[in-house]
Scaffold this motif. Structure first.
Motif, PDB file in Angstrom:
ATOM      1  N   GLY A 108      32.019  46.034 -19.170  1.00 22.97           N
ATOM      2  CA  GLY A 108      30.700  46.664 -19.259  1.00 22.97           C
ATOM      3  C   GLY A 108      30.670  47.791 -20.266  1.00 22.97           C
ATOM      4  O   GLY A 108      29.712  47.936 -21.035  1.00 22.97           O
ATOM      5  N   LEU A 109      31.730  48.618 -20.287  1.00 30.20           N
ATOM      6  CA  LEU A 109      31.812  49.702 -21.270  1.00 30.20           C
ATOM      7  C   LEU A 109      31.863  49.170 -22.692  1.00 30.20           C
ATOM      8  O   LEU A 109      31.250  49.726 -23.609  1.00 30.20           O
ATOM      9  CB  LEU A 109      33.058  50.557 -20.996  1.00 30.20           C
ATOM     10  CG  LEU A 109      32.896  51.758 -20.059  1.00 30.20           C
ATOM     11  CD1 LEU A 109      34.257  52.373 -19.763  1.00 30.20           C
ATOM     12  CD2 LEU A 109      31.965  52.804 -20.640  1.00 30.20           C
ATOM     13  N   PHE A 110      32.580  48.060 -22.903  1.00 29.63           N
ATOM     14  CA  PHE A 110      32.683  47.470 -24.238  1.00 29.63           C
ATOM     15  C   PHE A 110      31.317  47.018 -24.736  1.00 29.63           C
ATOM     16  O   PHE A 110      30.974  47.204 -25.906  1.00 29.63           O
ATOM     17  CB  PHE A 110      33.659  46.296 -24.213  1.00 29.63           C
ATOM     18  CG  PHE A 110      33.847  45.645 -25.555  1.00 29.63           C
ATOM     19  CD1 PHE A 110      34.700  46.201 -26.500  1.00 29.63           C
ATOM     20  CD2 PHE A 110      33.155  44.487 -25.883  1.00 29.63           C
ATOM     21  CE1 PHE A 110      34.867  45.598 -27.744  1.00 29.63           C
ATOM     22  CE2 PHE A 110      33.315  43.890 -27.128  1.00 29.63           C
ATOM     23  CZ  PHE A 110      34.173  44.450 -28.066  1.00 29.63           C
ATOM     24  N   GLN A 111      30.516  46.413 -23.842  1.00 26.75           N
ATOM     25  CA  GLN A 111      29.181  45.980 -24.233  1.00 26.75           C
ATOM     26  C   GLN A 111      28.289  47.171 -24.591  1.00 26.75           C
ATOM     27  O   GLN A 111      27.400  47.057 -25.438  1.00 26.75           O
ATOM     28  CB  GLN A 111      28.544  45.182 -23.096  1.00 26.75           C
ATOM     29  CG  GLN A 111      29.224  43.850 -22.808  1.00 26.75           C
ATOM     30  CD  GLN A 111      28.595  43.143 -21.627  1.00 26.75           C
ATOM     31  OE1 GLN A 111      27.377  43.098 -21.510  1.00 26.75           O
ATOM     32  NE2 GLN A 111      29.413  42.591 -20.754  1.00 26.75           N
ATOM     33  N   TYR A 112      28.522  48.302 -23.947  1.00 27.28           N
ATOM     34  CA  TYR A 112      27.699  49.492 -24.187  1.00 27.28           C
ATOM     35  C   TYR A 112      28.128  50.206 -25.464  1.00 27.28           C
ATOM     36  O   TYR A 112      27.296  50.534 -26.320  1.00 27.28           O
ATOM     37  CB  TYR A 112      27.812  50.427 -22.982  1.00 27.28           C
ATOM     38  CG  TYR A 112      26.957  51.660 -23.068  1.00 27.28           C
ATOM     39  CD1 TYR A 112      25.605  51.609 -22.733  1.00 27.28           C
ATOM     40  CD2 TYR A 112      27.494  52.885 -23.464  1.00 27.28           C
ATOM     41  CE1 TYR A 112      24.818  52.761 -22.793  1.00 27.28           C
ATOM     42  CE2 TYR A 112      26.720  54.025 -23.530  1.00 27.28           C
ATOM     43  CZ  TYR A 112      25.374  53.958 -23.201  1.00 27.28           C
ATOM     44  OH  TYR A 112      24.602  55.090 -23.269  1.00 27.28           O
ATOM     45  N   LYS A 139      25.215  50.774 -16.754  1.00 34.44           N
ATOM     46  CA  LYS A 139      24.119  50.031 -16.118  1.00 34.44           C
ATOM     47  C   LYS A 139      23.956  48.597 -16.637  1.00 34.44           C
ATOM     48  O   LYS A 139      22.880  48.204 -17.058  1.00 34.44           O
ATOM     49  CB  LYS A 139      22.793  50.784 -16.245  1.00 34.44           C
ATOM     50  CG  LYS A 139      22.746  52.034 -15.383  1.00 34.44           C
ATOM     51  CD  LYS A 139      21.321  52.502 -15.140  1.00 34.44           C
ATOM     52  CE  LYS A 139      20.585  52.860 -16.398  1.00 34.44           C
ATOM     53  NZ  LYS A 139      19.250  53.427 -16.128  1.00 34.44           N
ATOM     54  N   ASN A 140      25.040  47.833 -16.650  1.00 36.46           N
ATOM     55  CA  ASN A 140      24.898  46.393 -16.833  1.00 36.46           C
ATOM     56  C   ASN A 140      25.592  45.684 -15.675  1.00 36.46           C
ATOM     57  O   ASN A 140      26.253  46.322 -14.850  1.00 36.46           O
ATOM     58  CB  ASN A 140      25.421  45.921 -18.201  1.00 36.46           C
ATOM     59  CG  ASN A 140      26.888  46.253 -18.421  1.00 36.46           C
ATOM     60  OD1 ASN A 140      27.709  46.151 -17.516  1.00 36.46           O
ATOM     61  ND2 ASN A 140      27.220  46.673 -19.643  1.00 36.46           N
ATOM     62  N   GLU A 141      25.436  44.388 -15.603  1.00 36.87           N
ATOM     63  CA  GLU A 141      25.883  43.643 -14.427  1.00 36.87           C
ATOM     64  C   GLU A 141      27.383  43.769 -14.204  1.00 36.87           C
ATOM     65  O   GLU A 141      27.838  44.019 -13.087  1.00 36.87           O
ATOM     66  CB  GLU A 141      25.496  42.166 -14.590  1.00 36.87           C
ATOM     67  CG  GLU A 141      25.849  41.306 -13.387  1.00 36.87           C
ATOM     68  CD  GLU A 141      25.377  39.870 -13.573  1.00 36.87           C
ATOM     69  OE1 GLU A 141      26.166  38.962 -13.287  1.00 36.87           O
ATOM     70  OE2 GLU A 141      24.229  39.676 -14.026  1.00 36.87           O
ATOM     71  N   GLN A 142      28.163  43.606 -15.278  1.00 33.04           N
ATOM     72  CA  GLN A 142      29.622  43.659 -15.125  1.00 33.04           C
ATOM     73  C   GLN A 142      30.078  45.035 -14.656  1.00 33.04           C
ATOM     74  O   GLN A 142      30.915  45.148 -13.749  1.00 33.04           O
ATOM     75  CB  GLN A 142      30.314  43.315 -16.450  1.00 33.04           C
ATOM     76  CG  GLN A 142      30.237  41.865 -16.843  1.00 33.04           C
ATOM     77  CD  GLN A 142      28.973  41.561 -17.641  1.00 33.04           C
ATOM     78  OE1 GLN A 142      28.075  42.406 -17.743  1.00 33.04           O
ATOM     79  NE2 GLN A 142      28.898  40.354 -18.192  1.00 33.04           N
ATOM     80  N   SER A 143      29.524  46.077 -15.257  1.00 37.01           N
ATOM     81  CA  SER A 143      29.991  47.421 -14.925  1.00 37.01           C
ATOM     82  C   SER A 143      29.659  47.792 -13.481  1.00 37.01           C
ATOM     83  O   SER A 143      30.509  48.338 -12.767  1.00 37.01           O
ATOM     84  CB  SER A 143      29.391  48.446 -15.888  1.00 37.01           C
ATOM     85  OG  SER A 143      27.993  48.548 -15.736  1.00 37.01           O
TER      86      SER A 143
END
Length: 476
Positions: free
Chosen positions: A393-397, A313-317
């Motif tokens: 997005g997964l990396f940020q999470y 649930k972020n913009e990139q993902s």
């Protein structure tokens, strides 16, 4: 009114097809599919300037607070466009193939298209459920009547899985409906309802299991390889190219905005299940000798990445998921077209029986290599940008989640390149020496697929612009 035509054209054409004979169903299906594509492109153009004009609402079952409410956001436009592109390609690819009871075959295919369009455009929960079933029911008959030798037990398993999921979703919809102040199934009422955290916790699983079965996500995937193997290849194209997107779409459209606390509460569990599916399915794909089962497990791995990215649930993902839903559909249908060409000529689908096709079918071999490389997200192909955004997005999470999910890229390269080696290179055998290259229709259909692969690989911005507002609205 354009949105209504998405459903009306294939629905009417499908019903008419049941009464036609000879080549009538084939011709009508192509005309209907091309007309639906033209209407969808027109709606895409109108969506850029006047999206509100594409909304349609009519009275349906007022006693239950349900209306015939259709609408489009960027994600729905993209999935309707995928559906509208896919069906003409499928019908052109199989035009020279003769099916027993062809009128019923093409009629059911068109009814399935009408159901898919209804799922992607519904803004009423009860209407969404009706179209969900309308899309699936024709597939039951298509698989059980035109499938392989084991079609009956496989179709029964498919029916049990999907029916159980549908019932869970229906229970969830009815419960939420009873909690609304105006007893309405409208999307706006559902999304504005603030359910208690404990309610959202168990409701989440009713919806998630229903959608996870359709995607499918580990461990709800066991119906999929058998069904893909036994179904007629055109039906498999619909199942893997478009219908699996119903599950992803359902999570984004109904779970995230209606049950946000439940989605937050169980996000890590859903991500872990999805990542297990990526690695597990990729390893099983490497071991396959049947090309249809190999592509089936490949699809599980790709969908697992998309499912995991949704719950980040972020913009990139979310941008990546929506873009990849379209790109995966195009790529996987392209692979199934190649399978249909091989199976229709040689009557085999085991890779050990193939080999050396590059010498006898150079055009098909070039297409297979390009589509396979797009399926493993080679840069400058359409699969690259979507996967890059999802991994970002997964990396940020959680970078550990990203690292484990990244194994899917390496394993995908192993099974796809192995498939290329075994199917088109190596020594030819007496069977493959009889192979003939693509017909005009097959060449045109695969050319469209490859054109989309390169256009969206080099310039994906139009698709990202299309879905970005949907992502922004979800995050807000």
């Amino acid at each position: 009114m354009l949105t209504v035509l998405f459903i009306l054209i294939p629905l009417v054409a499908g019903l008419i097809s049941f009464g036609l004979k000879g080549s009538g169903p084939k011709v009508l299906s192509i005309i209907s599919a091309l007309a639906t594509l033209a209407v969808t492109v027109a709606a895409w153009c109108q969506f850029k300037t006047a999206p509100e004009a594409l909304q349609f609402t009519a009275s349906w079952i007022p006693q239950l607070g349900s209306s015939f409410s259709l609408g489009l956001d960027g994600m729905a436009v993209m999935l309707c466009l995928l559906t509208a592109i896919s069906f003409p390609l499928i019908f052109i690819t199989i035009f020279n193939k003769n099916y027993e009871n062809a009128n019923s075959f093409y009629g059911l295919m068109l009814l399935s298209q009408a159901g898919l369009m209804g799922v992607f455009t519904s803004y009423d929960a009860l209407l969404f459920y009706v179209f969900w079933e309308l899309a699936l029911i024709p597939v039951y008959f298509l698989c059980s009547m035109w499938g392989g030798e084991k079609r009956i037990p496989v179709t029964f398993k498919f029916f049990v899985y999907t029916f159980a999921g549908s019932l869970l979703m229906l229970v969830g919809l009815i419960y939420i409906y009873t909690q609304t102040s105006d007893h309405s199934f409208s999307y706006s009422t559902f999304t504005s309802l603030a359910l208690a955290p404990n309610e959202q916790a168990w409701l989440f699983w009713l919806f998630f299991i229903a959608f996870a079965i359709k995607m499918p996500v580990f461990p709800f995937h066991t119906w999929q390889p058998d069904t893909y193997e036994q179904s007629p290849t055109p039906v498999t194209m619909v199942l893997s190219g478009i219908m699996v997107k119903m599950g992803l779409f359902g999570v984004i459209r109904w779970v995230l905005p209606v049950l946000p606390l439940g989605a937050d509460m169980w996000a890590e569990v859903a991500i872990v299940l999805s990542i297990i599916g990526i690695v597990y399915a990729s390893c099983i794909a490497i071991l396959q000798n049947d090309i249809k089962r190999m592509i089936a497990y490949s699809s599980i791995a790709h969908i697992g990445l998309m499912a995991a990215a949704i719950f980040v649930k972020n913009e990139q993902s979310l941008d990546g998921v929506m873009l990849q839903m379209f790109n995966h559909g195009i790529n996987i249908i392209g692979l199934w077209m190649i399978v249909e060409v091989i199976e229709s000529r040689l009557k085999v689908k085991t890779m050990s029986d193939l080999g050396g096709l590059a010498s006898y079918a150079p055009k098909m071999s070039i297409f297979l290599v390009i589509i396979s490389l797009a399926n493993i997200a080679l840069p400058l192909t359409n699969g690259f940008v979507g996967e890059f955004l999802m991994f970002s997005g997964l990396f940020q999470y959680n970078y550990w989640f990203m690292a484990i999910a990244g194994l899917g890229i390496i394993l995908a390269a192993v099974y796809m390149l192995n498939m290329i080696q075994r199917v088109i290179f190596g020594e030819a055998n007496p069977l493959t020496q009889t192979f003939t290259d693509l017909s005009t229709g097959e060449f045109v259909a695969l050319s469209v697929v490859v054109l989309i692969i390169f256009v969206l690989g080099v310039h994906p911005q139009p698709m990202l612009d299309l879905v970005h507002n949907t992502t922004a609205a979800l995050l807000k």
